[in-house]
Design a protein around this motif. Structure first.
Motif, PDB file in Angstrom:
ATOM      1  N   ILE A  10       3.849   7.954 -10.939  1.00 52.64           N
ATOM      2  CA  ILE A  10       3.954   6.522 -10.652  1.00 52.64           C
ATOM      3  C   ILE A  10       2.615   5.873 -10.983  1.00 52.64           C
ATOM      4  O   ILE A  10       1.565   6.396 -10.599  1.00 52.64           O
ATOM      5  CB  ILE A  10       4.304   6.258  -9.172  1.00 52.64           C
ATOM      6  CG1 ILE A  10       5.689   6.806  -8.838  1.00 52.64           C
ATOM      7  CG2 ILE A  10       4.236   4.770  -8.851  1.00 52.64           C
ATOM      8  CD1 ILE A  10       6.045   6.709  -7.362  1.00 52.64           C
ATOM      9  N   GLU A  11       2.662   4.756 -11.679  1.00 52.80           N
ATOM     10  CA  GLU A  11       1.444   3.977 -11.919  1.00 52.80           C
ATOM     11  C   GLU A  11       1.608   2.610 -11.262  1.00 52.80           C
ATOM     12  O   GLU A  11       2.595   1.907 -11.496  1.00 52.80           O
ATOM     13  CB  GLU A  11       1.161   3.813 -13.410  1.00 52.80           C
ATOM     14  CG  GLU A  11      -0.156   3.091 -13.667  1.00 52.80           C
ATOM     15  CD  GLU A  11      -0.494   2.912 -15.133  1.00 52.80           C
ATOM     16  OE1 GLU A  11      -1.501   2.222 -15.422  1.00 52.80           O
ATOM     17  OE2 GLU A  11       0.237   3.440 -16.004  1.00 52.80           O
ATOM     18  N   LEU A  12       0.622   2.246 -10.460  1.00 48.51           N
ATOM     19  CA  LEU A  12       0.633   0.966  -9.760  1.00 48.51           C
ATOM     20  C   LEU A  12      -0.323   0.001 -10.441  1.00 48.51           C
ATOM     21  O   LEU A  12      -1.489   0.324 -10.679  1.00 48.51           O
ATOM     22  CB  LEU A  12       0.200   1.161  -8.295  1.00 48.51           C
ATOM     23  CG  LEU A  12       0.977   2.205  -7.493  1.00 48.51           C
ATOM     24  CD1 LEU A  12       0.422   2.297  -6.078  1.00 48.51           C
ATOM     25  CD2 LEU A  12       2.463   1.883  -7.466  1.00 48.51           C
ATOM     26  N   GLY A  13       0.175  -1.173 -10.775  1.00 51.86           N
ATOM     27  CA  GLY A  13      -0.662  -2.173 -11.417  1.00 51.86           C
ATOM     28  C   GLY A  13      -1.110  -1.780 -12.806  1.00 51.86           C
ATOM     29  O   GLY A  13      -2.307  -1.837 -13.104  1.00 51.86           O
ATOM     30  N   PRO A  14      -0.192  -1.392 -13.698  1.00 49.48           N
ATOM     31  CA  PRO A  14      -0.606  -0.946 -15.037  1.00 49.48           C
ATOM     32  C   PRO A  14      -1.175  -2.042 -15.925  1.00 49.48           C
ATOM     33  O   PRO A  14      -1.887  -1.743 -16.894  1.00 49.48           O
ATOM     34  CB  PRO A  14       0.692  -0.380 -15.637  1.00 49.48           C
ATOM     35  CG  PRO A  14       1.779  -1.080 -14.887  1.00 49.48           C
ATOM     36  CD  PRO A  14       1.251  -1.270 -13.498  1.00 49.48           C
ATOM     37  N   GLY A  15      -0.891  -3.312 -15.635  1.00 48.69           N
ATOM     38  CA  GLY A  15      -1.468  -4.401 -16.435  1.00 48.69           C
ATOM     39  C   GLY A  15      -1.063  -4.317 -17.884  1.00 48.69           C
ATOM     40  O   GLY A  15       0.111  -4.404 -18.235  1.00 48.69           O
ATOM     41  N   THR A  16      -2.052  -4.111 -18.760  1.00 53.44           N
ATOM     42  CA  THR A  16      -1.773  -4.023 -20.200  1.00 53.44           C
ATOM     43  C   THR A  16      -1.498  -2.593 -20.660  1.00 53.44           C
ATOM     44  O   THR A  16      -1.249  -2.371 -21.840  1.00 53.44           O
ATOM     45  CB  THR A  16      -2.956  -4.596 -21.002  1.00 53.44           C
ATOM     46  OG1 THR A  16      -4.148  -3.881 -20.666  1.00 53.44           O
ATOM     47  CG2 THR A  16      -3.151  -6.079 -20.702  1.00 53.44           C
ATOM     48  N   GLY A  17      -1.598  -1.607 -19.734  1.00 52.06           N
ATOM     49  CA  GLY A  17      -1.223  -0.239 -20.084  1.00 52.06           C
ATOM     50  C   GLY A  17      -2.347   0.672 -20.511  1.00 52.06           C
ATOM     51  O   GLY A  17      -2.106   1.686 -21.174  1.00 52.06           O
ATOM     52  N   ILE A  27       4.847   0.276 -11.877  1.00 46.47           N
ATOM     53  CA  ILE A  27       5.099  -0.751 -10.870  1.00 46.47           C
ATOM     54  C   ILE A  27       4.112  -1.896 -11.103  1.00 46.47           C
ATOM     55  O   ILE A  27       2.912  -1.730 -10.892  1.00 46.47           O
ATOM     56  CB  ILE A  27       4.919  -0.197  -9.447  1.00 46.47           C
ATOM     57  CG1 ILE A  27       5.774   1.052  -9.235  1.00 46.47           C
ATOM     58  CG2 ILE A  27       5.226  -1.278  -8.414  1.00 46.47           C
ATOM     59  CD1 ILE A  27       7.239   0.821  -9.319  1.00 46.47           C
ATOM     60  N   GLU A  28       4.595  -3.035 -11.545  1.00 47.80           N
ATOM     61  CA  GLU A  28       3.728  -4.165 -11.878  1.00 47.80           C
ATOM     62  C   GLU A  28       4.211  -5.425 -11.154  1.00 47.80           C
ATOM     63  O   GLU A  28       5.371  -5.809 -11.290  1.00 47.80           O
ATOM     64  CB  GLU A  28       3.721  -4.408 -13.387  1.00 47.80           C
ATOM     65  CG  GLU A  28       2.909  -5.605 -13.841  1.00 47.80           C
ATOM     66  CD  GLU A  28       1.471  -5.565 -13.356  1.00 47.80           C
ATOM     67  OE1 GLU A  28       1.067  -6.504 -12.641  1.00 47.80           O
ATOM     68  OE2 GLU A  28       0.765  -4.580 -13.675  1.00 47.80           O
ATOM     69  N   TYR A  29       3.327  -6.035 -10.386  1.00 46.25           N
ATOM     70  CA  TYR A  29       3.678  -7.256  -9.658  1.00 46.25           C
ATOM     71  C   TYR A  29       3.618  -8.498 -10.556  1.00 46.25           C
ATOM     72  O   TYR A  29       4.422  -9.416 -10.402  1.00 46.25           O
ATOM     73  CB  TYR A  29       2.733  -7.435  -8.474  1.00 46.25           C
ATOM     74  CG  TYR A  29       3.064  -8.616  -7.600  1.00 46.25           C
ATOM     75  CD1 TYR A  29       4.136  -8.564  -6.708  1.00 46.25           C
ATOM     76  CD2 TYR A  29       2.323  -9.795  -7.663  1.00 46.25           C
ATOM     77  CE1 TYR A  29       4.456  -9.634  -5.900  1.00 46.25           C
ATOM     78  CE2 TYR A  29       2.635 -10.878  -6.859  1.00 46.25           C
ATOM     79  CZ  TYR A  29       3.698 -10.796  -5.983  1.00 46.25           C
ATOM     80  OH  TYR A  29       4.016 -11.866  -5.195  1.00 46.25           O
ATOM     81  N   PHE A  56       2.783  -9.489 -17.181  1.00 42.96           N
ATOM     82  CA  PHE A  56       2.495  -8.204 -17.819  1.00 42.96           C
ATOM     83  C   PHE A  56       3.757  -7.396 -18.120  1.00 42.96           C
ATOM     84  O   PHE A  56       3.726  -6.489 -18.958  1.00 42.96           O
ATOM     85  CB  PHE A  56       1.577  -7.354 -16.930  1.00 42.96           C
ATOM     86  CG  PHE A  56       0.177  -7.897 -16.797  1.00 42.96           C
ATOM     87  CD1 PHE A  56      -0.669  -7.971 -17.893  1.00 42.96           C
ATOM     88  CD2 PHE A  56      -0.295  -8.321 -15.564  1.00 42.96           C
ATOM     89  CE1 PHE A  56      -1.956  -8.474 -17.767  1.00 42.96           C
ATOM     90  CE2 PHE A  56      -1.579  -8.823 -15.426  1.00 42.96           C
ATOM     91  CZ  PHE A  56      -2.414  -8.895 -16.523  1.00 42.96           C
ATOM     92  N   VAL A  57       4.853  -7.680 -17.439  1.00 42.95           N
ATOM     93  CA  VAL A  57       6.041  -6.836 -17.529  1.00 42.95           C
ATOM     94  C   VAL A  57       6.639  -6.766 -18.937  1.00 42.95           C
ATOM     95  O   VAL A  57       6.934  -5.671 -19.433  1.00 42.95           O
ATOM     96  CB  VAL A  57       7.096  -7.282 -16.491  1.00 42.95           C
ATOM     97  CG1 VAL A  57       8.430  -6.582 -16.729  1.00 42.95           C
ATOM     98  CG2 VAL A  57       6.580  -7.011 -15.081  1.00 42.95           C
ATOM     99  N   PRO A  58       6.837  -7.891 -19.646  1.00 43.88           N
ATOM    100  CA  PRO A  58       7.426  -7.784 -20.990  1.00 43.88           C
ATOM    101  C   PRO A  58       6.606  -6.911 -21.941  1.00 43.88           C
ATOM    102  O   PRO A  58       7.180  -6.141 -22.727  1.00 43.88           O
ATOM    103  CB  PRO A  58       7.477  -9.240 -21.466  1.00 43.88           C
ATOM    104  CG  PRO A  58       7.511 -10.046 -20.207  1.00 43.88           C
ATOM    105  CD  PRO A  58       6.642  -9.301 -19.246  1.00 43.88           C
ATOM    106  N   ILE A  76      -1.178   6.871  -9.931  1.00 45.00           N
ATOM    107  CA  ILE A  76      -2.375   6.271 -10.514  1.00 45.00           C
ATOM    108  C   ILE A  76      -2.389   4.802 -10.120  1.00 45.00           C
ATOM    109  O   ILE A  76      -1.425   4.078 -10.359  1.00 45.00           O
ATOM    110  CB  ILE A  76      -2.355   6.377 -12.055  1.00 45.00           C
ATOM    111  CG1 ILE A  76      -2.312   7.823 -12.497  1.00 45.00           C
ATOM    112  CG2 ILE A  76      -3.552   5.663 -12.673  1.00 45.00           C
ATOM    113  CD1 ILE A  76      -3.574   8.578 -12.223  1.00 45.00           C
ATOM    114  N   SER A  77      -3.483   4.353  -9.517  1.00 43.78           N
ATOM    115  CA  SER A  77      -3.522   2.980  -9.029  1.00 43.78           C
ATOM    116  C   SER A  77      -4.627   2.166  -9.685  1.00 43.78           C
ATOM    117  O   SER A  77      -5.806   2.524  -9.613  1.00 43.78           O
ATOM    118  CB  SER A  77      -3.722   2.962  -7.505  1.00 43.78           C
ATOM    119  OG  SER A  77      -3.968   1.648  -7.055  1.00 43.78           O
ATOM    120  N   GLY A  78      -4.215   1.061 -10.299  1.00 42.17           N
ATOM    121  CA  GLY A  78      -5.163   0.079 -10.810  1.00 42.17           C
ATOM    122  C   GLY A  78      -5.205  -1.153  -9.935  1.00 42.17           C
ATOM    123  O   GLY A  78      -5.656  -2.214 -10.380  1.00 42.17           O
TER     124      GLY A  78
END
Length: 221
Positions: A50-57, A76-78, A82-84, A118-120
């Motif tokens: 699981i990656e939290l807050g991946p932003g631009t990847g 998981i992106e709030y 960034f999602v598209p 992994i958390s950003g």
């Protein structure tokens, strides 16, 4: 990644920071040096991840470079902005727009199959209640021996000690890099080992002790 794509990511990230600095917390995406540090202990056998807050990847690409299957990634992106881009760049990954504090109620997996999180996320800008919800939720999915990886721009672990104690966790500093803007440190957060209560107790009364007296102050942590 091409120079044009990197510049586009910087502009996208900077605009997101301008619109909500507490949520994004950095003016630019994390650098490759930090991404390697964040993922250096993770191997394909640790999937799913699981990656939290991946932003631009940035961390996502580092995980793929470590041999993690894209289909083993749940991102998981709030931030809706960034999602598209994540869906376009990582079409085999599961990309979910949601608040990471709701992890414990999301039913993403059955049981504890996840080898790492992994958390950003910018934990330093979050309330203790929200940090507790994020970590508590994440560890409902992390299997024994797995870990939660978090970076910080601060001088110490961004998870306060009372929260670690409450959740039965420990934080270990695994490295830092000055080749990031700003410089950053990485912590591995994992479950504490349970106390070993099976040690032989000293015998009292008529018998003679045949073994060493245990150290009553010793613990496994």
């Amino acid at each position: 990644m091409t120079a044009d794509a990197a510049f586009s990511d910087f502009v996208h990230f900077f605009r997101s920071w301008i619109s909500n600095p507490l949520r994004v917390a950095a003016v630019a995406p994390s650098g490759d040096s930090l991404a390697r540090l964040m993922t250096q202990e993770i191997a394909p056998v640790d999937g799913p991840i699981i990656e939290l807050g991946p932003g631009t990847g940035v961390f996502t690409r580092a995980l793929l470079a470590r041999g993690i299957a894209e289909s083993d990634l749940t991102l998981i992106e709030y931030g809706a902005e960034f999602v598209p881009g994540l869906q376009r760049r990582f079409p085999q990954a599961r990309v979910l727009q949601m608040d990471a504090a709701k992890l414990g109620h999301a039913d993403l997996f059955e049981g504890e199959p996840v080898g790492a999180v992994i958390s950003g996320l910018p934990l330093l800008s979050m309330s203790p209640r929200k940090i507790t919800a994020i970590l508590g939720g994440a560890f409902t999915y992390i299997r024994p021996g797995g870990a939660f990886y978090q970076f910080t721009y601060g001088p110490r672990c961004p998870v306060p000690r009372p929260i670690l104690d409450r959740l039965g966790l420990k934080a270990t500093h695994i490295g830092h890099t000055v080749r990031n803007i700003p410089p950053a440190a990485v912590y591995r957060i994992s479950r504490r080992k349970p106390l070993d209560l099976t040690r032989e107790r000293p015998k009292y009364g008529g018998g003679t002790e045949t073994g060493p007296i245990p150290d009553a102050g010793r613990t496994d942590e």
